[in-house]
Write a protein that holds these residues in place. Structure first.
Motif, PDB file in Angstrom:
ATOM      1  N   SER A 187      53.094  25.722  28.863  1.00 37.60           N
ATOM      2  CA  SER A 187      52.484  25.462  27.566  1.00 37.60           C
ATOM      3  C   SER A 187      51.134  24.777  27.743  1.00 37.60           C
ATOM      4  O   SER A 187      50.996  23.874  28.569  1.00 37.60           O
ATOM      5  N   ILE A 188      50.149  25.232  26.987  1.00 40.91           N
ATOM      6  CA  ILE A 188      48.818  24.628  27.007  1.00 40.91           C
ATOM      7  C   ILE A 188      48.437  24.296  25.574  1.00 40.91           C
ATOM      8  O   ILE A 188      48.475  25.161  24.693  1.00 40.91           O
ATOM      9  N   ARG A 189      48.073  23.035  25.333  1.00 41.01           N
ATOM     10  CA  ARG A 189      47.597  22.630  24.015  1.00 41.01           C
ATOM     11  C   ARG A 189      46.075  22.559  24.030  1.00 41.01           C
ATOM     12  O   ARG A 189      45.471  22.286  25.061  1.00 41.01           O
ATOM     13  N   PHE A 190      45.465  22.799  22.882  1.00 40.15           N
ATOM     14  CA  PHE A 190      44.018  22.866  22.786  1.00 40.15           C
ATOM     15  C   PHE A 190      43.509  21.770  21.855  1.00 40.15           C
ATOM     16  O   PHE A 190      43.718  21.817  20.647  1.00 40.15           O
ATOM     17  N   ASP A 191      42.855  20.760  22.454  1.00 42.99           N
ATOM     18  CA  ASP A 191      42.294  19.678  21.664  1.00 42.99           C
ATOM     19  C   ASP A 191      40.944  20.070  21.060  1.00 42.99           C
ATOM     20  O   ASP A 191      40.597  19.653  19.956  1.00 42.99           O
ATOM     21  N   GLU A 192      40.167  20.849  21.821  1.00 41.79           N
ATOM     22  CA  GLU A 192      38.905  21.368  21.291  1.00 41.79           C
ATOM     23  C   GLU A 192      39.217  22.598  20.445  1.00 41.79           C
ATOM     24  O   GLU A 192      39.870  23.532  20.914  1.00 41.79           O
ATOM     25  N   PRO A 193      38.771  22.615  19.203  1.00 44.31           N
ATOM     26  CA  PRO A 193      39.149  23.720  18.306  1.00 44.31           C
ATOM     27  C   PRO A 193      38.590  25.062  18.753  1.00 44.31           C
ATOM     28  O   PRO A 193      37.423  25.184  19.130  1.00 44.31           O
ATOM     29  N   ILE A 194      39.458  26.077  18.745  1.00 45.10           N
ATOM     30  CA  ILE A 194      39.060  27.467  18.964  1.00 45.10           C
ATOM     31  C   ILE A 194      39.441  28.195  17.690  1.00 45.10           C
ATOM     32  O   ILE A 194      40.620  28.474  17.445  1.00 45.10           O
ATOM     33  N   THR A 195      38.466  28.469  16.855  1.00 44.68           N
ATOM     34  CA  THR A 195      38.723  29.101  15.560  1.00 44.68           C
ATOM     35  C   THR A 195      38.293  30.562  15.604  1.00 44.68           C
ATOM     36  O   THR A 195      37.175  30.870  16.025  1.00 44.68           O
ATOM     37  N   LEU A 196      39.182  31.440  15.189  1.00 51.30           N
ATOM     38  CA  LEU A 196      38.916  32.874  15.153  1.00 51.30           C
ATOM     39  C   LEU A 196      39.022  33.365  13.715  1.00 51.30           C
ATOM     40  O   LEU A 196      39.996  33.068  13.016  1.00 51.30           O
ATOM     41  N   GLN A 197      38.021  34.106  13.281  1.00 49.15           N
ATOM     42  CA  GLN A 197      38.007  34.625  11.927  1.00 49.15           C
ATOM     43  C   GLN A 197      38.975  35.801  11.778  1.00 49.15           C
ATOM     44  O   GLN A 197      39.306  36.485  12.750  1.00 49.15           O
ATOM     45  N   LYS A 198      39.429  36.023  10.557  1.00 48.01           N
ATOM     46  CA  LYS A 198      40.278  37.181  10.286  1.00 48.01           C
ATOM     47  C   LYS A 198      39.562  38.454  10.732  1.00 48.01           C
ATOM     48  O   LYS A 198      38.385  38.662  10.419  1.00 48.01           O
ATOM     49  N   GLY A 199      40.268  39.286  11.491  1.00 48.50           N
ATOM     50  CA  GLY A 199      39.686  40.517  12.000  1.00 48.50           C
ATOM     51  C   GLY A 199      39.050  40.381  13.363  1.00 48.50           C
ATOM     52  O   GLY A 199      38.744  41.392  14.009  1.00 48.50           O
ATOM     53  N   ALA A 200      38.845  39.137  13.846  1.00 44.55           N
ATOM     54  CA  ALA A 200      38.258  38.935  15.167  1.00 44.55           C
ATOM     55  C   ALA A 200      39.283  39.265  16.255  1.00 44.55           C
ATOM     56  O   ALA A 200      40.489  39.048  16.083  1.00 44.55           O
ATOM     57  N   GLU A 201      38.813  39.752  17.391  1.00 45.07           N
ATOM     58  CA  GLU A 201      39.714  40.032  18.508  1.00 45.07           C
ATOM     59  C   GLU A 201      40.277  38.724  19.047  1.00 45.07           C
ATOM     60  O   GLU A 201      39.560  37.735  19.208  1.00 45.07           O
ATOM     61  N   MET A 202      41.594  38.710  19.346  1.00 45.91           N
ATOM     62  CA  MET A 202      42.201  37.546  19.970  1.00 45.91           C
ATOM     63  C   MET A 202      42.802  37.870  21.338  1.00 45.91           C
ATOM     64  O   MET A 202      43.005  36.990  22.159  1.00 45.91           O
ATOM     65  N   GLY A 203      43.110  39.137  21.600  1.00 43.95           N
ATOM     66  CA  GLY A 203      43.674  39.491  22.901  1.00 43.95           C
ATOM     67  C   GLY A 203      43.779  40.992  23.047  1.00 43.95           C
ATOM     68  O   GLY A 203      43.352  41.755  22.175  1.00 43.95           O
ATOM     69  N   ARG A 204      44.374  41.395  24.177  1.00 40.61           N
ATOM     70  CA  ARG A 204      44.536  42.822  24.423  1.00 40.61           C
ATOM     71  C   ARG A 204      45.652  43.061  25.432  1.00 40.61           C
ATOM     72  O   ARG A 204      45.985  42.187  26.226  1.00 40.61           O
ATOM     73  N   PHE A 205      46.220  44.258  25.370  1.00 45.80           N
ATOM     74  CA  PHE A 205      47.237  44.695  26.322  1.00 45.80           C
ATOM     75  C   PHE A 205      46.618  45.675  27.313  1.00 45.80           C
ATOM     76  O   PHE A 205      45.980  46.645  26.904  1.00 45.80           O
ATOM     77  N   LYS A 206      46.827  45.429  28.590  1.00 50.45           N
ATOM     78  CA  LYS A 206      46.480  46.433  29.600  1.00 50.45           C
ATOM     79  C   LYS A 206      47.718  47.309  29.782  1.00 50.45           C
ATOM     80  O   LYS A 206      48.558  47.064  30.648  1.00 50.45           O
TER      81      LYS A 206
END
Length: 284
Positions: A224-243
């Motif tokens: 588990s990794i927690r994120f103290d620095e905010p990483i904000t992604l807008q609706k419709g923005a890419e968040m990941g991918r499957f190879k």
């Protein structure tokens, strides 16, 4: 015994991770003749529409994985109002989470806590919420996008088997999505907490995120990794991918209202799935 049940059963003794590593080597090869042959064969077999791709020339990709995770041309997937689909695929299941239980397929249910890696505290905000499962077939676009604007709070890598993910295994492998290797991403949104679960599958060589790169395969321990620095992604923005493809399970902390009349509807990234009524967040 049905053909689908036999297909599911023969996967139990297979060396899932070894098979995936071998396939992953071919998917990453830079040998021009080999990668071009693999890409052309795949396009023909699965009738991939290259006109939607930002790079429509199959030979321009450095390897099969670059082709498989190809970007779409600008404007190919407009983002609708409300709660939207995170990917192209099939909306295989959706509905309420009842006392921490989700529906996998007809007659098959599984545990929310198990899906999220066994952490009851992490699962608690979603126990009476809603969920939606989107299955990505080989022919689909394989980048995963945000269904809502959200700020990343925590990421959990959960090791596991990597059964093939399709209707046959969903019907006959109990707790499939809570058994396969997966990546759990917890976001805070204006509509309440959101869990994006990227589920691995047979011959899926890796799962990537836009903030940390390739995540799987990793180890045999939950991490588990927690994120103290905010990483904000807008609706419709890419968040990941499957190879190589698989499934996304979305869990919402509040009850969602879905537009679809039934299961197994074809959806496209950015297409409206429904909404989370404002009163749900106001009364939380």
């Amino acid at each position: 015994m049905t053909r689908d049940k036999l297909f599911a059963l023969i996967q139990y003794p297979l060396p899932h991770h070894l098979i995936s590593r071998v396939v992953g080597w071919f998917a990453e090869t830079r040998l021009s003749w080999l990668k071009n042959a693999l890409i052309r064969a795949f396009i023909k077999r699965f009738k991939v529409d290259m006109d939607e791709a930002a790079e429509p020339d199959p030979t321009a990709y450095a390897c099969f994985n670059d082709f498989f995770t190809r970007a779409l041309r600008k404007g190919a997937r407009p983002v609708a109002e409300g709660l939207v689909s995170p990917a192209d695929g099939t909306l295989s299941q959706f509905g309420r989470i009842h006392h921490g239980t989700l529906i996998q397929a007809k007659g098959q249910a599984y545990s929310l806590t198990s899906l999220l890696g066994g952490d009851t505290h992490l699962a608690a905000p979603f126990r009476q919420g809603s969920f939606a499962t989107v299955y990505l077939s080989p022919s689909d676009y394989h980048r995963v996008h945000m269904p809502l604007t959200g700020t990343l709070r925590e990421m959990v890598y959960v090791p596991g088997r990597i059964f093939s993910v399709n209707q046959a295994t969903a019907d006959h492998v109990p707790g499939l999505f809570a058994r396969n290797e997966r990546l759990v991403c917890i976001f805070d949104t204006e509509e309440g907490p959101l869990a994006m679960v990227l589920v691995g599958a047979m011959i899926v060589a890796a799962i990537e995120t836009v903030w940390a790169g390739q995540i799987t395969p990793q180890s045999d321990q939950v991490q588990s990794i927690r994120f103290d620095e905010p990483i904000t992604l807008q609706k419709g923005a890419e968040m990941g991918r499957f190879k190589l493809g698989s499934t996304v399970v979305m869990c919402f902390g509040h009850e969602a209202s879905f537009d679809a009349a039934g299961f197994d509807a074809s959806v496209r990234m950015g297409e409206r799935l429904g909404e989370i009524p404002h009163h749900a967040t106001q009364t939380s």
